[in-house]
Design a protein around this motif. Structure first.
Motif, PDB file in Angstrom:
ATOM      1  N   GLY A 116       0.741  -1.327   0.135  1.00 44.61           N
ATOM      2  CA  GLY A 116      -0.046   0.047   0.007  1.00 44.61           C
ATOM      3  C   GLY A 116       0.785   1.344   0.283  1.00 44.61           C
ATOM      4  N   LYS A 117       0.145   2.227  -0.353  1.00 46.84           N
ATOM      5  CA  LYS A 117       0.670   3.612  -0.288  1.00 46.84           C
ATOM      6  C   LYS A 117       0.273   4.767   0.323  1.00 46.84           C
ATOM      7  CE  LYS A 117       2.496   6.614  -4.105  1.00 46.84           C
ATOM      8  NZ  LYS A 117       2.516   6.468  -5.603  1.00 46.84           N
ATOM      9  N   THR A 118       0.847   5.389   1.209  1.00 48.21           N
ATOM     10  CA  THR A 118      -0.255   6.527   1.901  1.00 48.21           C
ATOM     11  C   THR A 118       0.606   7.784   1.593  1.00 48.21           C
ATOM     12  OG1 THR A 118      -0.590   4.959   3.892  1.00 48.21           O
ATOM     13  CG2 THR A 118      -0.635   7.381   4.259  1.00 48.21           C
ATOM     14  N   PRO A 119       0.044   8.771   0.897  1.00 43.63           N
ATOM     15  CA  PRO A 119       0.569   9.858   0.444  1.00 43.63           C
ATOM     16  C   PRO A 119       0.921  10.727   2.085  1.00 43.63           C
ATOM     17  CG  PRO A 119      -1.548   9.835  -0.590  1.00 43.63           C
ATOM     18  CD  PRO A 119      -1.380   8.692   0.416  1.00 43.63           C
ATOM     19  N   LEU A 120       2.102  11.474   1.726  1.00 43.04           N
ATOM     20  CA  LEU A 120       2.764  12.134   2.865  1.00 43.04           C
ATOM     21  C   LEU A 120       2.323  13.398   3.194  1.00 43.04           C
ATOM     22  CD1 LEU A 120       4.836  11.528   5.027  1.00 43.04           C
ATOM     23  CD2 LEU A 120       6.533  12.597   3.680  1.00 43.04           C
TER      24      LEU A 120
ATOM     25  N   HIS B 122     -10.861  -4.244  -1.051  1.00 41.12           N
ATOM     26  CA  HIS B 122     -11.163  -5.409  -0.171  1.00 41.12           C
ATOM     27  C   HIS B 122      -9.756  -5.833   0.120  1.00 41.12           C
ATOM     28  CE1 HIS B 122     -12.483  -9.493   0.753  1.00 41.12           C
ATOM     29  NE2 HIS B 122     -11.671 -10.053   0.295  1.00 41.12           N
ATOM     30  N   LEU B 123      -8.567  -5.524  -0.184  1.00 42.05           N
ATOM     31  CA  LEU B 123      -7.315  -5.777   0.208  1.00 42.05           C
ATOM     32  C   LEU B 123      -6.856  -4.841   1.282  1.00 42.05           C
ATOM     33  CD1 LEU B 123      -5.043  -6.734  -2.944  1.00 42.05           C
ATOM     34  CD2 LEU B 123      -5.532  -8.306  -0.862  1.00 42.05           C
ATOM     35  N   HIS B 124      -7.240  -3.697   1.180  1.00 45.30           N
ATOM     36  CA  HIS B 124      -6.988  -2.507   2.083  1.00 45.30           C
ATOM     37  C   HIS B 124      -8.253  -2.731   3.361  1.00 45.30           C
ATOM     38  CE1 HIS B 124      -7.793   1.435   4.001  1.00 45.30           C
ATOM     39  NE2 HIS B 124      -6.685   1.665   3.814  1.00 45.30           N
ATOM     40  N   ARG B 125      -9.155  -3.066   3.330  1.00 42.99           N
ATOM     41  CA  ARG B 125      -9.962  -3.384   4.551  1.00 42.99           C
ATOM     42  C   ARG B 125      -9.361  -4.530   5.201  1.00 42.99           C
ATOM     43  NH1 ARG B 125     -14.133  -2.644   0.825  1.00 42.99           N
ATOM     44  NH2 ARG B 125     -14.189  -4.642   0.185  1.00 42.99           N
ATOM     45  N   PHE B 126      -8.703  -5.440   4.436  1.00 38.64           N
ATOM     46  CA  PHE B 126      -8.237  -6.749   5.422  1.00 38.64           C
ATOM     47  C   PHE B 126      -7.139  -5.976   5.982  1.00 38.64           C
ATOM     48  CE2 PHE B 126      -4.469  -9.565   5.227  1.00 38.64           C
ATOM     49  CZ  PHE B 126      -5.264 -10.674   5.933  1.00 38.64           C
ATOM     50  N   VAL B 127      -6.170  -5.414   5.360  1.00 37.63           N
ATOM     51  CA  VAL B 127      -5.052  -4.829   6.319  1.00 37.63           C
ATOM     52  C   VAL B 127      -5.471  -3.871   7.273  1.00 37.63           C
ATOM     53  CG1 VAL B 127      -3.049  -3.475   5.952  1.00 37.63           C
ATOM     54  CG2 VAL B 127      -3.648  -4.926   4.211  1.00 37.63           C
ATOM     55  N   ALA B 128      -6.592  -3.038   7.235  1.00 38.94           N
ATOM     56  CA  ALA B 128      -7.055  -2.186   8.196  1.00 38.94           C
ATOM     57  C   ALA B 128      -7.486  -3.053   9.432  1.00 38.94           C
ATOM     58  CB  ALA B 128      -8.160  -1.375   7.507  1.00 38.94           C
ATOM     59  N   GLU B 129      -8.352  -4.145   9.174  1.00 41.02           N
ATOM     60  CA  GLU B 129      -8.673  -4.994  10.054  1.00 41.02           C
ATOM     61  C   GLU B 129      -7.516  -5.668  10.862  1.00 41.02           C
ATOM     62  OE1 GLU B 129     -11.136  -7.739   8.037  1.00 41.02           O
ATOM     63  OE2 GLU B 129     -12.860  -6.368   7.863  1.00 41.02           O
ATOM     64  N   ARG B 130      -6.466  -6.062  10.297  1.00 42.49           N
ATOM     65  CA  ARG B 130      -5.278  -6.805  10.741  1.00 42.49           C
ATOM     66  C   ARG B 130      -4.605  -5.707  11.704  1.00 42.49           C
ATOM     67  NH1 ARG B 130      -6.273 -11.655  10.858  1.00 42.49           N
ATOM     68  NH2 ARG B 130      -8.373 -10.782  10.286  1.00 42.49           N
TER      69      ARG B 130
ATOM     70  N   GLU C 195      -5.236   3.912   7.455  1.00 45.90           N
ATOM     71  CA  GLU C 195      -6.674   4.713   7.059  1.00 45.90           C
ATOM     72  C   GLU C 195      -6.377   5.481   5.903  1.00 45.90           C
ATOM     73  OE1 GLU C 195      -7.962   5.951  10.820  1.00 45.90           O
ATOM     74  OE2 GLU C 195      -9.045   4.029  11.310  1.00 45.90           O
ATOM     75  N   ALA C 196      -5.430   6.331   6.080  1.00 40.77           N
ATOM     76  CA  ALA C 196      -4.913   7.278   5.247  1.00 40.77           C
ATOM     77  C   ALA C 196      -4.421   6.976   3.806  1.00 40.77           C
ATOM     78  CB  ALA C 196      -4.030   8.460   5.637  1.00 40.77           C
ATOM     79  N   ALA C 197      -4.272   5.619   3.566  1.00 42.28           N
ATOM     80  CA  ALA C 197      -3.682   5.283   2.371  1.00 42.28           C
ATOM     81  C   ALA C 197      -4.588   5.470   1.145  1.00 42.28           C
ATOM     82  CB  ALA C 197      -3.514   3.631   2.395  1.00 42.28           C
ATOM     83  N   ASP C 198      -3.920   5.660  -0.156  1.00 38.68           N
ATOM     84  CA  ASP C 198      -4.703   5.529  -1.350  1.00 38.68           C
ATOM     85  C   ASP C 198      -5.252   4.404  -1.657  1.00 38.68           C
ATOM     86  OD1 ASP C 198      -5.350   5.866  -3.854  1.00 38.68           O
ATOM     87  OD2 ASP C 198      -3.827   6.920  -4.446  1.00 38.68           O
ATOM     88  N   VAL C 199      -6.445   4.230  -1.140  1.00 44.42           N
ATOM     89  CA  VAL C 199      -7.011   2.812  -1.406  1.00 44.42           C
ATOM     90  C   VAL C 199      -6.686   2.061  -2.651  1.00 44.42           C
ATOM     91  CG1 VAL C 199      -9.215   1.574  -1.033  1.00 44.42           C
ATOM     92  CG2 VAL C 199      -8.511   3.366   0.492  1.00 44.42           C
ATOM     93  N   ASP C 200      -7.006   2.821  -3.723  1.00 43.62           N
ATOM     94  CA  ASP C 200      -6.777   2.264  -5.190  1.00 43.62           C
ATOM     95  C   ASP C 200      -5.310   1.786  -5.517  1.00 43.62           C
ATOM     96  OD1 ASP C 200      -9.384   2.892  -5.501  1.00 43.62           O
ATOM     97  OD2 ASP C 200      -9.153   4.550  -6.747  1.00 43.62           O
TER      98      ASP C 200
END
Length: 412
Positions: A191-195, A277-285, A298-303
Motif C-alpha cells: 500500500g501507499k499512503t501520501p505524505l 477488499h485488500l485495504h479493508r483486510f489490512v485495516a482489520e489486521r 486508514e489514510a492510504a490511497d486505497v486504489d
C-alpha cells in the motif's frame, strides 16, 4: 560477427528488460522490447524499492550519463538505520550503519527509489523501440535465429530472444520446461499512503532514518519513506526535458507480510475483489495496534493497494546455450527478504550487454557469449535466491528477513 547487424528481441518491459535495451542500444545493437501491458502504469507493480551498488553500477553501465544522474537525483536519502518495533511502536532491535551514499558513486550506492519513476527513466530514449500491448505466446527456432510470436498473430525474427517477462515467464516455460517456481506460502499486501502534513505528524521519528519493520505475531508490517533528494519533475526538466516521471508526491510505502492461509480468499478471489477488499483486510489486521499505525493505513490511497504472492525459483542445472536466454525473475525469482530481486535483474542486464558487446568486438560466436552470460548469471542469481529463502524462512517469511544481514539473529 563484426559488421553484421545483430537483432535482439526482449520480451518484457520491466526494469531488467528496459535496462538491457538501454545497454544494447548504446552498444549499437538493434533491439525491440515487447511488453504485454498496454501502458507503463497499467497496473500496480510495487512502489518503493531498494537499490544498492549492484543495481546502481548496472544502471551507470547501461544508460546515458544524464539518465544516470536523473536516477540518482530522484532517489531517496541513504538509510542510516534499520529499526524493528512491536505493534505498539516499542523498539525491539536496531542497527545503525554508514559508508553508503545516494550520490553518483555506484560503488557505495544504497537508497530507496520509486519503481515507476525509475521505469520511466529507463524508458527515456527507447520510445521508438518499445511495443506495448504485445503479448508473447511462443518462439520457433529458425536455424541460428529465432522467431517470436505474439497473441495478435504477428511475429518478429531475431538473432537473440531475451525473456525478461517475470516469474510467470512464457519464454522460460518453453526454454526450460523443467524449471520450477515454488510458492513460499506468503503474500505481501502493498500500500501507499501520501505524505500529507497530517500523515507526517503520525510517523515514528526513526522512519526518517531508514527502513522500519513492525513485528506482531505471525504478521510483519514493513514501512519505508519515499522522499526523493530532488523533485522528480524538476530534475527531469533539468536533465531530460520532456520526460514525465509521473511523480505525485512523497509517500510512505507499507507492506503487510501474511501467511496465505490468513488471507480472505484465494489469489483469484483477491484479484477479483480488488484494492478496496485488500485495504479493508489490512485495516482489520492492524486494529488494536498503535493509533499512529492504524491511522497511517486508514489514510492510504486505497486504489493503490495490491498484493504479490511470494515465489522462489528452484535452481536448475546448466543448460545448452542457444539463441534464447532469460534474465531477472524469469529465471531467478526470489523472496523480497533481502532486497535483491531488482538489483539482480539490473545486474543481469548489464552483464548480458557487456558479454554480447565483447563477442561482437572479438568476432566470437554469439552462442558462446550467451553461455558465458548464463553461467555467471545463474551463479550469483541462484545464490541470491538461496540467501533470500534463508532470510525469509528465518523469520517466518516476514519482512524482517530483509535485515538479516544487518542485525543477525533476533530474539523472540
Amino acid at each position: 560477427m563484426p559488421g553484421i547487424p545483430l537483432q535482439v528481441v526482449i520480451v518484457g518491459g520491466g526494469l531488467g528488460g528496459l535496462c538491457a535495451a538501454q545497454g544494447l542500444r548504446a552498444a549499437g545493437i538493434d533491439v525491440i522490447v515487447y511488453e504485454r501491458d498496454p501502458s507503463l502504469d497499467h497496473r500496480p507493480q510495487g512502489y518503493r524499492i531498494h537499490l544498492d551498488s549492484r543495481g546502481a553500477g548496472a544502471l551507470r553501465e547501461c544508460v546515458p550519463a544524464r539518465l544516470y544522474e536523473l536516477f540518482t537525483a530522484t532517489s531517496g536519502q541513504p538509510s542510516r538505520r534499520v529499526t524493528i518495533v512491536d505493534e505498539r511502536l516499542r523498539e525491539l532491535h536496531a542497527v545503525e550503519f554508514d559508508g553508503v551514499t545516494a550520490d553518483g558513486d555506484p560503488a557505495s550506492f544504497s537508497a530507496s527509489v520509486d519503481r515507476m519513476t525509475l521505469r520511466r527513466i529507463l524508458l527515456a530514449g527507447l520510445e521508438d523501440v518499445v511495443r506495448f500491448g504485445a503479448e508473447f505466446t511462443r518462439y520457433e527456432p529458425e536455424g541460428r535465429r529465432v522467431r517470436a510470436w505474439f497473441a495478435d498473430g504477428t511475429s518478429a525474427g531475431c538473432d537473440l530472444l531475451v525473456g525478461a517477462d517475470g516469474a510467470g515467464s512464457r519464454v522460460r516455460r518453453q526454454m526450460l520446461p523443467h524449471a520450477r517456481i515454488k510458492d513460499m506460502g506468503t503474500r505481501c499486501v502493498y500500500g501507499k499512503t501520501p505524505l500529507t502534513d497530517a500523515v507526517a505528524e503520525l510517523l515514528p521519528p526513526r522512519l526518517a532514518e531508514g527502513f522500519m519493520s513492525v513485528r506482531a505475531g505471525r504478521l510483519g508490517l514493513a514501512l519505508g519513506l519515499m522522499r526523493p533528494r530532488e523533485d522528480p519533475a524538476r530534475a527531469a526538466a533539468r536533465l531530460w526535458p520532456g520526460l514525465d516521471p509521473h511523480w505525485r508526491g512523497d509517500y510512505v510505502m507499507w507492506s503487510l507480510a501474511v501467511p496465505a492461509a490468513l488471507l480472505p480468499g484465494s489469489d483469484a478471489e483477491l484479484s477479483f475483489h480488488g484494492a478496496g477488499h485488500l485495504h479493508r483486510f489490512v485495516a482489520e489486521r492492524v486494529t488494536g495496534w498503535h493509533p499512529a499505525l492504524v491511522r497511517l493505513i486508514e489514510a492510504a490511497d486505497v486504489d493503490q493497494t495490491s498484493y504479490v504472492p511470494i515465489r522462489s525459483s528452484v535452481p536448475v542445472a546448466p543448460w545448452e546455450p542457444s539463441a534464447v536466454t532469460v534474465l531477472g525473475d524469469a529465471i531467478h525469482a526470489m523472496s523480497p527478504a533481502q532486497g535483491s530481486g531488482a538489483n539482480c535483474a539490473l545486474l543481469d542486464a548489464a552483464l548480458l550487454c557487456r558479454t554480447i558487446s565483447a563477442a561482437i568486438a572479438s568476432g566470437g560466436p554469439l552462442t558462446a557469449a550467451i553461455g558465458e552470460y548464463e553461467r555467471r548469471m545463474t551463479e550469483y542469481g541462484f545464490a541470491a535466491v538461496r540467501a533470500s529463502e534463508q532470510a525469509a524462512s528465518s523469520f517466518g517469511g516476514g519482512p524482517l528477513g530483509r535485515i538479516l544481514k544487518w542485525v543477525g539473529r533476533l530474539s523472540p
